[in-house]
Structures are given as structure tokens and as C-alpha cells.
Design a protein around this motif. Structure first.
Motif, PDB file in Angstrom:
ATOM      1  N   GLU A  27      46.379  45.150  25.549  1.00 53.47           N
ATOM      2  CA  GLU A  27      47.768  44.888  26.243  1.00 53.47           C
ATOM      3  C   GLU A  27      48.097  45.152  27.728  1.00 53.47           C
ATOM      4  O   GLU A  27      48.818  44.555  27.989  1.00 53.47           O
ATOM      5  N   GLN A  28      47.026  45.702  28.284  1.00 53.82           N
ATOM      6  CA  GLN A  28      47.054  45.795  29.562  1.00 53.82           C
ATOM      7  C   GLN A  28      46.912  44.492  30.555  1.00 53.82           C
ATOM      8  O   GLN A  28      47.059  44.355  31.512  1.00 53.82           O
ATOM      9  N   ALA A  29      46.327  43.359  29.665  1.00 54.95           N
ATOM     10  CA  ALA A  29      46.003  42.156  30.294  1.00 54.95           C
ATOM     11  C   ALA A  29      46.715  41.361  29.268  1.00 54.95           C
ATOM     12  O   ALA A  29      46.183  40.033  28.962  1.00 54.95           O
ATOM     13  N   SER A  30      47.759  41.538  28.586  1.00 54.73           N
ATOM     14  CA  SER A  30      48.459  40.619  27.645  1.00 54.73           C
ATOM     15  C   SER A  30      49.123  39.217  28.429  1.00 54.73           C
ATOM     16  O   SER A  30      49.362  38.311  27.713  1.00 54.73           O
ATOM     17  N   GLN A  31      48.888  39.322  29.726  1.00 53.81           N
ATOM     18  CA  GLN A  31      49.538  38.042  30.300  1.00 53.81           C
ATOM     19  C   GLN A  31      48.455  37.046  30.353  1.00 53.81           C
ATOM     20  O   GLN A  31      48.756  35.584  30.444  1.00 53.81           O
ATOM     21  N   ILE A  32      47.178  37.197  29.816  1.00 52.12           N
ATOM     22  CA  ILE A  32      46.212  36.609  29.657  1.00 52.12           C
ATOM     23  C   ILE A  32      46.053  35.648  28.601  1.00 52.12           C
ATOM     24  O   ILE A  32      45.983  36.427  27.621  1.00 52.12           O
ATOM     25  N   LEU A 294      34.786  37.093  24.615  1.00 53.19           N
ATOM     26  CA  LEU A 294      33.750  37.363  25.419  1.00 53.19           C
ATOM     27  C   LEU A 294      32.948  36.031  25.575  1.00 53.19           C
ATOM     28  O   LEU A 294      31.837  35.968  26.591  1.00 53.19           O
ATOM     29  N   SER A 295      33.110  35.226  24.811  1.00 56.57           N
ATOM     30  CA  SER A 295      32.109  33.985  24.658  1.00 56.57           C
ATOM     31  C   SER A 295      32.023  32.663  25.686  1.00 56.57           C
ATOM     32  O   SER A 295      31.173  32.344  25.804  1.00 56.57           O
ATOM     33  N   ALA A 296      33.279  32.630  26.241  1.00 55.14           N
ATOM     34  CA  ALA A 296      33.320  31.501  27.148  1.00 55.14           C
ATOM     35  C   ALA A 296      34.117  31.643  28.413  1.00 55.14           C
ATOM     36  O   ALA A 296      35.081  32.690  28.219  1.00 55.14           O
ATOM     37  N   PRO A 297      34.071  31.100  29.360  1.00 55.96           N
ATOM     38  CA  PRO A 297      35.016  31.224  30.614  1.00 55.96           C
ATOM     39  C   PRO A 297      36.357  31.101  30.183  1.00 55.96           C
ATOM     40  O   PRO A 297      36.731  30.369  29.373  1.00 55.96           O
ATOM     41  N   LEU A 298      37.258  31.774  30.938  1.00 56.14           N
ATOM     42  CA  LEU A 298      38.614  31.721  30.583  1.00 56.14           C
ATOM     43  C   LEU A 298      39.086  30.380  31.060  1.00 56.14           C
ATOM     44  O   LEU A 298      38.625  29.983  32.194  1.00 56.14           O
ATOM     45  N   ARG A 299      40.236  29.737  30.490  1.00 58.89           N
ATOM     46  CA  ARG A 299      40.465  28.225  30.810  1.00 58.89           C
ATOM     47  C   ARG A 299      41.508  28.590  31.934  1.00 58.89           C
ATOM     48  O   ARG A 299      42.253  29.520  32.204  1.00 58.89           O
ATOM     49  N   GLY A 420      46.135  26.760  43.496  1.00 49.95           N
ATOM     50  CA  GLY A 420      46.139  28.059  42.983  1.00 49.95           C
ATOM     51  C   GLY A 420      45.830  28.078  41.521  1.00 49.95           C
ATOM     52  O   GLY A 420      46.132  29.107  40.821  1.00 49.95           O
ATOM     53  N   ASP A 421      45.622  26.913  40.733  1.00 49.73           N
ATOM     54  CA  ASP A 421      45.534  26.944  39.418  1.00 49.73           C
ATOM     55  C   ASP A 421      44.230  27.302  38.985  1.00 49.73           C
ATOM     56  O   ASP A 421      43.288  26.232  38.753  1.00 49.73           O
ATOM     57  N   ARG A 422      43.706  28.477  39.011  1.00 49.44           N
ATOM     58  CA  ARG A 422      42.601  29.092  38.777  1.00 49.44           C
ATOM     59  C   ARG A 422      42.542  29.940  37.369  1.00 49.44           C
ATOM     60  O   ARG A 422      43.536  30.533  37.063  1.00 49.44           O
ATOM     61  N   PRO A 423      41.297  29.862  36.709  1.00 57.35           N
ATOM     62  CA  PRO A 423      41.099  30.732  35.472  1.00 57.35           C
ATOM     63  C   PRO A 423      41.408  32.425  35.784  1.00 57.35           C
ATOM     64  O   PRO A 423      41.047  32.576  36.929  1.00 57.35           O
ATOM     65  N   ALA A 424      42.302  32.843  35.013  1.00 51.63           N
ATOM     66  CA  ALA A 424      42.436  34.432  35.198  1.00 51.63           C
ATOM     67  C   ALA A 424      40.852  34.819  34.698  1.00 51.63           C
ATOM     68  O   ALA A 424      40.035  34.281  34.435  1.00 51.63           O
ATOM     69  N   GLU A 425      41.049  36.348  35.451  1.00 52.30           N
ATOM     70  CA  GLU A 425      39.514  37.029  35.248  1.00 52.30           C
ATOM     71  C   GLU A 425      39.826  38.099  34.124  1.00 52.30           C
ATOM     72  O   GLU A 425      40.844  38.559  34.148  1.00 52.30           O
ATOM     73  N   LEU A 426      38.792  38.207  33.276  1.00 50.23           N
ATOM     74  CA  LEU A 426      39.001  39.292  32.164  1.00 50.23           C
ATOM     75  C   LEU A 426      38.817  40.614  32.615  1.00 50.23           C
ATOM     76  O   LEU A 426      37.752  40.820  33.233  1.00 50.23           O
ATOM     77  N   PRO A 427      39.620  41.538  32.798  1.00 52.07           N
ATOM     78  CA  PRO A 427      39.642  42.860  33.341  1.00 52.07           C
ATOM     79  C   PRO A 427      38.463  43.608  32.669  1.00 52.07           C
ATOM     80  O   PRO A 427      38.005  43.581  31.400  1.00 52.07           O
ATOM     81  N   ARG A 428      37.932  44.433  33.506  1.00 53.44           N
ATOM     82  CA  ARG A 428      36.596  45.056  33.112  1.00 53.44           C
ATOM     83  C   ARG A 428      36.790  46.190  31.807  1.00 53.44           C
ATOM     84  O   ARG A 428      35.890  46.035  31.012  1.00 53.44           O
TER      85      ARG A 428
END
Length: 446
Positions: A27-32, A294-299, A420-428
Motif C-alpha cells: 500500500e506504500q506504492a498503491s499509485q502504481i 515481479l515477473s515483467a517490466p512495469l508498463r 515524461g510518460d515512463r514506467p514507474a519503478e517498483l519500490p525496493r
């Protein structure tokens, strides 16, 4: 058996706690979007774990299903009759205060007040009743309509077993036990459910001779042993007489002699097995959610928007066509009605679904070209299906929907993404939590 139930409950609590802790990190990264989807998935698993296993009571008409249900819930709560009941299938579950819901054939769930119940015209596929009966804290029961009377509606055994239950009981009348028609119906139930099932021979009073009863038992062992976890022979009337209105056993001898004590033993076993299976499925689902995360790059936002628009187009058209059919088979629509519905959905989708998103990214001319992919006039479609038989035309119209979806995606993906339309990064911390759930799930599966 009680110790086993307590151990299982503790394991369920541990799993639920692990899911809550993982969800709190997500939930700390629920915007993704993909993380938000994972959060919703974990919430569904938690909700499922909070419900006890559900057992379906099946059998042919007048085989004693409702009387058996009353014994299992410890109350003479549901009406029984020697004539056809038109109440459909009934789900009984625990609730602190009585509740009543109608569940339609498409799965919609509607709470019924007294006034609403009086207005209910169409028989629901399932009536859900919440009652404060203590035994229902440990399991839920679906009392189904007789499978030999399809005019009553309700849930067919195969559908109920696939969609609703974790274990099953089949009731067969002692005087004509385990007929060929019952065998064919039972075999439609998935093997995964049959592993957690009982065959209950009811109306034992009609076979008073002990030798005749033993012959029935021998035949059941010979013909049905590999299709059920266990089987019980019971006198339902004797068992019900041994119960007080509050569900207490007031005549231990009658309760034992009726076969009810043996029924309780076997029923507790299939509930325990169902609880283990529920946990196994929950672990597997949590592991799948973590691995997908974890399986694929974020869109990119652009890719997500295109995907949503593509799905919205297909869903909108299919919903409009289904509504036009009014619950009938789509083949009962005329081809012209189907065309008009398709065109109407396209016009509505272009007006409310596509343009606001496109206007932010493309020139007016380009947007016009993309919207031209939608069938906006009936004449555009009639030519495609001209001369076809109705069934073939309906299949062709469904293919048009899929083809338009593919063309939309292709055209939309060619639009230059916004700056600026880039994929978000999955937080550590999210990645670490997902990896931990995936590894734990693999360990549990092993």
C-alpha cells in the motif's frame, strides 16, 4: 478432531497475518497500477480466508436434503415437504443478526428487506440466509434443489461445485439407493470436490430389515467407494427427534442409533479437508500475485491507458449485446438487431470513452482516423454479413468486435507518448515483500 480444527485455525490466522503485513507494504506504492491490482488480489484472498468452508448438499428430488441440512445446522430451520419446493437453492451461513440476500443467475447479490422480498418475481439461483446458529461458524451449507426437477431453477450440481463449494454430500434414498441417474449426475461434479464428499443413504426407516440394510451397504461399497470419501446410512426422522429446538441432543441413544453420530464424524472430516484445501489455494494465489508483480517490466501510463481503452471497447459492446438479448441466447437476436446494438455501442464508446484521452495526445486529424475504425453506421457492417445464415452472421459480428479491438490497440500504440510518460519503478520494499511471499509460497508447496 477438535485439536486438528484448532491447528488448522491457527495456520489460517498465520496466513492471514502474513497477507495483511504484505499488503501493508504494497500500500506504500498503491499509485502504481500493478501494485494496486496486487493489493486488491490480496484483499480478496483475505476475505476468502475469513469465511469457513462451504459444503453443497445434492441429490434427487425428495431425497432428504433439507432434513439433512437441518441436522447439520442443529436447527429445524428450513421447510421440508413431500411436494416440490419452489424456493430454489439456499445458502446458509453464520450472521450475528438474520440477513437475507438473493443471488441471480449472473452472480449479482441483492439484500432483501421484507418489502423487497414481496416484490421479488424471478426466482433467484441462490437465496443466501445469514442466521446466528453456532455450527455455521465452522462451515456454510448450500441446500440445492432436486437435480431431477430442472424446472425449479437453482444451481445445477456441476455449476454449484465449480463455483460455490469446497466439499459435497449426495443424498440417496435407501429403498432405491444409488440409481444410474444419480451416478451420471454425480460424475459431473469435479473430482477435486468429490475427494471431499460423503454419500448419505437417507430414509432408512423405509428399510427396517437389518439384512436388507446390509445388502444396500455392500452394494454401495462395491459401486461407489471410489467416488466418495465415505458413506453413512441414517434415519433422518429419528435424528431430528433426538434434537431439541435449540440444537441440543436430548436423546443420545436415538441420536447414535439413527446414524447421526457417524454422520457428524464423517462430515467433520470433509470440512477439515476442505479447510486444508482452502489454505492451499490461498497460498498458491498469494504466490501467483507476488510472482506476477515481479515477473515483467512495469508498463508506462500510455500502455496502461491503451490496454484499458481496448478492454473497455470489448466489454461495452458485449454488455450492450447481452442487454439487448434480455437474458436470451444471443442467437435469438435478429442479425439487424445485433448490428444496431454494435453500432450503438461504438457511437457511445467514441463519445465517452475515447475522445477525452485522445484529445490530450493527438491532433484532430489523427483522432478522426482512429475513430473511423469504429463501425459508426449500420451500412458499414451489413455488407460484411450480407448473405450469411444468422448463426454465421452472429459469429462474424463477434469477430468484428475483436478485430476492432486489435486495430485500436495498434493505432493507439503508434501515438507518441506524452512527455515524461515512463514506467514507474517498483519500490525496493515492495519487491522484497513480493519476493518473500513468492519464496514462502514455494516452500509451502514443497
Amino acid at each position: 478432531m477438535q485439536d486438528m480444527a484448532q491447528d488448522q485455525e491457527a495456520m489460517m490466522d498465520d496466513l492471514a497475518q502474513r497477507l495483511r503485513e504484505t499488503r501493508a507494504v504494497f500500500e506504500q506504492a498503491s499509485q502504481i497500477p500493478r501494485v494496486a491490482s496486487a493489493i486488491r488480489g490480496l484483499q480478496r484472498i483475505e476475505t476468502s480466508l475469513g469465511r469457513p468452508p462451504r459444503v453443497g448438499i445434492f441429490g434427487e428430488f425428495n431425497s432428504g436434503k433439507t432434513s439433512l441440512t437441518n441436522i447439520l445446522i442443529g436447527r429445524k430451520a428450513l421447510p421440508t415437504s413431500v411436494v416440490t419446493s419452489d424456493r430454489g437453492s439456499t445458502l446458509l451461513r453464520y450472521a450475528d443478526q438474520p440477513e437475507l440476500y438473493a443471488i441471480g443467475a449472473e452472480g449479482g447479490r441483492h439484500r432483501l428487506t421484507t418489502a423487497a422480498f414481496q416484490k421479488l418475481i424471478a426466482r433467484p439461483a441462490l437465496t443466501e440466509i445469514g442466521v446466528p446458529f453456532p455450527r455455521l461458524r465452522n462451515y456454510e451449507i448450500i441446500d440445492t434443489v432436486g437435480v431431477s426437477d430442472p424446472s425449479l431453477g437453482g444451481l445445477p450440481p456441476k455449476r454449484a461445485a465449480n463455483s460455490y463449494v469446497h466439499g459435497a454430500v449426495w443424498c440417496t434414498v435407501a429403498s432405491q439407493a444409488w440409481k444410474r441417474s444419480e451416478v451420471s449426475q454425480w460424475r459431473t461434479i469435479p473430482e477435486s470436490v468429490r475427494k471431499r464428499s460423503l454419500l448419505v443413504v437417507t430414509h432408512l426407516d423405509a428399510v427396517p430389515n437389518p439384512q436388507d440394510r446390509e445388502k444396500i451397504a455392500e452394494r454401495i461399497r462395491s459401486e461407489a467407494a471410489n467416488l466418495f470419501h465415505g458413506f453413512v446410512m441414517i434415519s433422518l426422522t429419528q435424528a431430528l427427534r433426538a434434537l431439541s429446538p435449540e440444537g441440543e441432543i436430548v436423546d443420545e441413544t436415538a441420536w447414535y442409533n439413527s446414524g447421526a453420530a457417524e454422520l457428524e464424524h464423517w462430515f467433520s472430516e470433509i470440512v477439515a479437508m476442505a479447510r486444508v484445501d482452502k489454505r492451499r489455494r490461498a497460498v498458491a494465489a498469494a504466490r501467483a500475485i507476488a510472482q506476477r508483480l515481479l515477473s515483467a517490466p512495469l508498463r508506462t501510463p500510455h500502455e496502461i491507458a491503451v490496454s484499458h481503452l481496448q478492454a473497455a471497447w470489448s466489454n461495452r459492446v458485449r454488455r450492450r449485446v447481452r442487454d439487448a438479448a434480455g437474458g436470451r441466447d444471443i442467437g435469438q437476436l435478429t442479425v439487424e438487431q445485433h448490428i444496431e446494438t454494435l453500432v450503438s455501442a461504438a457511437r457511445g464508446f467514441a463519445a465517452y470513452g475515447l475522445e477525452p484521452w485522445l484529445q490530450k495526445r493527438v491532433r484532430t486529424g489523427t483522432m478522426r482516423d482512429i475513430l473511423a475504425l469504429l463501425p459508426r453506421e449500420p451500412a458499414q457492417v451489413r455488407g460484411v454479413v450480407a448473405g450469411m445464415e444468422p448463426a454465421q452472421a452472429h459469429r462474424a459480428l463477434a469477430l468484428i468486435v475483436d478485430q476492432v479491438a486489435a486495430e485500436l490497440r495498434e493505432a493507439l500504440m503508434e501515438i507518441t507518448p506524452a512527455k515524461g510518460d515512463r514506467p514507474a519503478e517498483l519500490p525496493r520494499q515492495v519487491a522484497e515483500a513480493a519476493s518473500a511471499v513468492s519464496a514462502w509460497g514455494n516452500e509451502q508447496a514443497g
